[in-house]
Design an enzyme around this catalytic site. Structure first.
Site, PDB file in Angstrom:
ATOM      1  N   CYS A  95      -4.820   2.757  -3.646  1.00  0.00           N
ATOM      2  CA  CYS A  95      -3.722   3.096  -2.979  1.00  0.00           C
ATOM      3  C   CYS A  95      -2.632   1.907  -3.164  1.00  0.00           C
ATOM      4  O   CYS A  95      -1.576   1.964  -2.230  1.00  0.00           O
ATOM      5  CB  CYS A  95      -3.851   3.392  -1.657  1.00  0.00           C
ATOM      6  SG  CYS A  95      -4.763   4.727  -1.217  1.00  0.00           S
ATOM      7  N   HIS A 142       1.013  -1.149  -0.149  1.00  0.00           N
ATOM      8  CA  HIS A 142      -0.028  -0.038  -0.031  1.00  0.00           C
ATOM      9  C   HIS A 142       0.904   1.180  -0.023  1.00  0.00           C
ATOM     10  O   HIS A 142       2.241   1.099   0.415  1.00  0.00           O
ATOM     11  CB  HIS A 142      -0.908  -0.185   1.315  1.00  0.00           C
ATOM     12  CG  HIS A 142      -1.708   1.121   1.564  1.00  0.00           C
ATOM     13  ND1 HIS A 142      -1.686   2.327   1.801  1.00  0.00           N
ATOM     14  CD2 HIS A 142      -3.203   1.031   1.158  1.00  0.00           C
ATOM     15  CE1 HIS A 142      -2.702   3.025   2.013  1.00  0.00           C
ATOM     16  NE2 HIS A 142      -3.721   2.272   1.518  1.00  0.00           N
ATOM     17  N   LYS A 149     -10.580  -0.190  10.643  1.00  0.00           N
ATOM     18  CA  LYS A 149     -10.765  -1.281   9.533  1.00  0.00           C
ATOM     19  C   LYS A 149     -11.060  -2.451  10.398  1.00  0.00           C
ATOM     20  O   LYS A 149     -11.316  -3.716   9.891  1.00  0.00           O
ATOM     21  CB  LYS A 149      -9.224  -1.614   8.845  1.00  0.00           C
ATOM     22  CG  LYS A 149      -8.947  -0.593   7.830  1.00  0.00           C
ATOM     23  CD  LYS A 149      -7.777  -0.997   7.131  1.00  0.00           C
ATOM     24  CE  LYS A 149      -6.942   0.085   6.336  1.00  0.00           C
ATOM     25  NZ  LYS A 149      -7.727   0.616   5.164  1.00  0.00           N
ATOM     26  N   GLN A 170      -4.467  -5.051   7.066  1.00  0.00           N
ATOM     27  CA  GLN A 170      -5.318  -5.862   6.413  1.00  0.00           C
ATOM     28  C   GLN A 170      -5.441  -7.270   7.147  1.00  0.00           C
ATOM     29  O   GLN A 170      -6.097  -8.223   6.838  1.00  0.00           O
ATOM     30  CB  GLN A 170      -5.242  -5.945   4.824  1.00  0.00           C
ATOM     31  CG  GLN A 170      -5.276  -4.588   4.116  1.00  0.00           C
ATOM     32  CD  GLN A 170      -6.736  -4.365   4.256  1.00  0.00           C
ATOM     33  OE1 GLN A 170      -7.819  -4.891   4.672  1.00  0.00           O
ATOM     34  NE2 GLN A 170      -6.822  -2.842   3.747  1.00  0.00           N
ATOM     35  N   ASP A 201       3.032  -4.470   8.088  1.00  0.00           N
ATOM     36  CA  ASP A 201       2.017  -3.814   8.119  1.00  0.00           C
ATOM     37  C   ASP A 201       0.579  -4.375   8.124  1.00  0.00           C
ATOM     38  O   ASP A 201       0.443  -5.359   7.216  1.00  0.00           O
ATOM     39  CB  ASP A 201       1.956  -2.945   6.645  1.00  0.00           C
ATOM     40  CG  ASP A 201       0.710  -2.332   6.039  1.00  0.00           C
ATOM     41  OD1 ASP A 201      -0.365  -2.298   7.013  1.00  0.00           O
ATOM     42  OD2 ASP A 201       0.531  -1.550   5.209  1.00  0.00           O
TER      43      ASP A 201
END
Ligand code: PLP
Length: 438
Positions: free
Chosen positions: A396, A155, A258, A235, A232
């Protein structure tokens, strides 16, 4: 999936939940949805309203999630029952705010299995968490000629902060390629990982492709060369159990919004030793022990990284979101979304002229696709007119789009409240798109 009431629920919430549960059981008699998912869906007030005259179908969970009533209630409670600052007030409401705020830190610590709440830093979101590491750890450890390793499927939030650091320091950003399926290329990784590498930063789950990266292996290989790894997890945390100690990652970044929590709140996890050695990120109140014009002594971690009045309401709301996720169970959530992924993938594969982008063996509940001769924005607009929200654009992740030679994709991404019926409605919507354009 058991849906138990969280500790945040007032008696009022509890009776509402009972009513919702009864309504759900009546509904499930007419519906194909698993009864408990129908019940969970009813905890989200947004689904009570029609959109464009149609029941709302939300398939953009990788962008942000809808909020359950318990999270909304936690925010309302903080603002109605006493808004006070944390860590400094000597009165009841301030102490209660501090207690609830720090309670969320302990919850997050347990939720991701950090070794200590001292390793949990409150930030605005995954983006700020990554910027914090690049501006503190990165500035202190990266110099001219050094290298930072990321992957081709990141991302923008896990590209640009490292680019900025490399520019400032005369360092080099190196990129581990992906395979045509959208998987992390390990051979190239092992070649790129070398004596100049100062940090590896990689997505746990790709927001554009759904690929679940084997971050445990990525971390093991980096650690063999004493290179720290930032994961990261924007997600992954909302969709699967995450154990930062089992992964042995050095940093882990994720966002509250999220994971059914409020916007403007997120987490940086960092190993205690690393956080202790790092310089502060921003200066201001709350991150200092003492200040004179000659010298400032910084607070202990994690407060050293939390300058200024924090997002107290957001943090408390995030605590309620963790309660919600735990009440459903992360393993249940993961299994539910994997089921939707399998159903959605096989259904979309049958749609003529539709191509799924990203076919990794390990995927989370994200499906990107293109439809011959129809721009993804047009797909999104027509679906919206049928009450279906999806994402369309470069997601993104422009380097991913470049790799697959497309300027944009349409993307659906699942959350706990989605059902096979949502996917069936999407297929009907796509048929309308094709009628219009093809
Ligand atoms: C993989 C990934 N990383 C980072 C981010 C940035 O998250 P935020 O905008 O909440 O900071 C996102 C948001 O979509 C993402 O999908």
């Amino acid at each position: 999936m058991p849906h138990i009431m969280s500790s945040w629920d007032s008696p009022l919430d509890f009776s509402r939940a009972l009513i919702m549960k009864e309504a759900a059981s009546i509904d499930s008699a007419r519906s194909n949805m698993p009864k408990d998912v129908a019940g969970i869906r009813r905890d989200f007030p947004v689904f009570r309203d029609l959109v464009n005259g149609k029941p709302f179908i939300y398939l953009d969970n990788a962008a942000t999630t809808q909020k359950p009533q318990t999270v909304i209630d936690a925010l309302i409670r903080f603002y109605t029952q006493g808004c006070a600052s944390v860590h400094r007030s000597t009165y009841f409401m301030g102490e209660r705010a501090t207690e609830t705020f720090e309670d969320t830190r302990r919850k997050i610590c347990r939720f991701i299995n950090a070794a200590s709440p001292r390793e949990v830093v409150f930030v605005r979101g995954a983006t700020e968490a990554i910027n914090l590491v690049s501006q503190t750890y990165g500035r202190a450890h990266v110099g001219t000629g050094d290298e930072i390793l990321i992957s081709e499927m990141e991302h923008h939030s896990n590209i640009v902060p490292w680019q900025m650091l490399c520019e400032e320091k005369g360092a080099r950003l190196r990129v581990v390629p992906m395979t045509s399926a959208g998987e992390f290329a390990f051979d190239e990784y092992e070649t790129l990982l070398g004596p100049k590498t100062r940090l590896v930063a990689v997505a746990h789950v790709s927001n554009a492709l759904g690929t679940v990266n084997p971050v445990g292996k990525i971390i093991r290989l980096a650690h063999r060369q004493n290179v720290p790894v930032l994961v990261d997890g924007a997600q992954s945390v909302p969709h699967m159990p995450v154990d930062v100690q089992a992964l042995d990652c050095d940093f882990f970044a994720f966002s509250g919004h999220k994971m059914y929590g409020p916007t403007g709140i997120g987490i940086l996890y960092g190993k205690e030793k690393l956080l202790e050695a790092m310089p502060p990120y921003q200066g201001g109140g709350d991150m200092v022990r003492s200040v004179t014009f000659e010298k400032t002594m910084y607070s202990e971690i994690p407060h050293k990284f939390e300058a200024g009045t924090p997002n107290i309401a957001g943090t408390i709301g995030l605590g309620a979101a963790v309660d919600f996720l735990e009440s459903v169970g992360m393993a249940n959530i993961s299994a539910h979304e994997r089921g939707l992924l399998a159903y959605g993938t096989s259904a979309l594969e049958k749609v003529d002229r539709l191509h799924i982008i990203g076919s990794a063996k390990e995927k989370a509940g994200v499906i990107s696709f293109v439809l011959d001769s129809v721009h993804p924005h047009d797909i999104g607009t027509i679906l919206d007119s049928h009450g279906i929200a999806i994402r369309a654009g470069h997601l993104c992740a422009q380097p991913v789009m470049d790799f697959f030679k497309t300027p944009a994709t349409a993307r659906i991404s699942f959350g706990i409240y989605n059902t096979r019926e949502d996917i069936d409605a999407l297929l009907d919507g796509l048929a309308k798109v094709k009628e219009f354009f093809c």
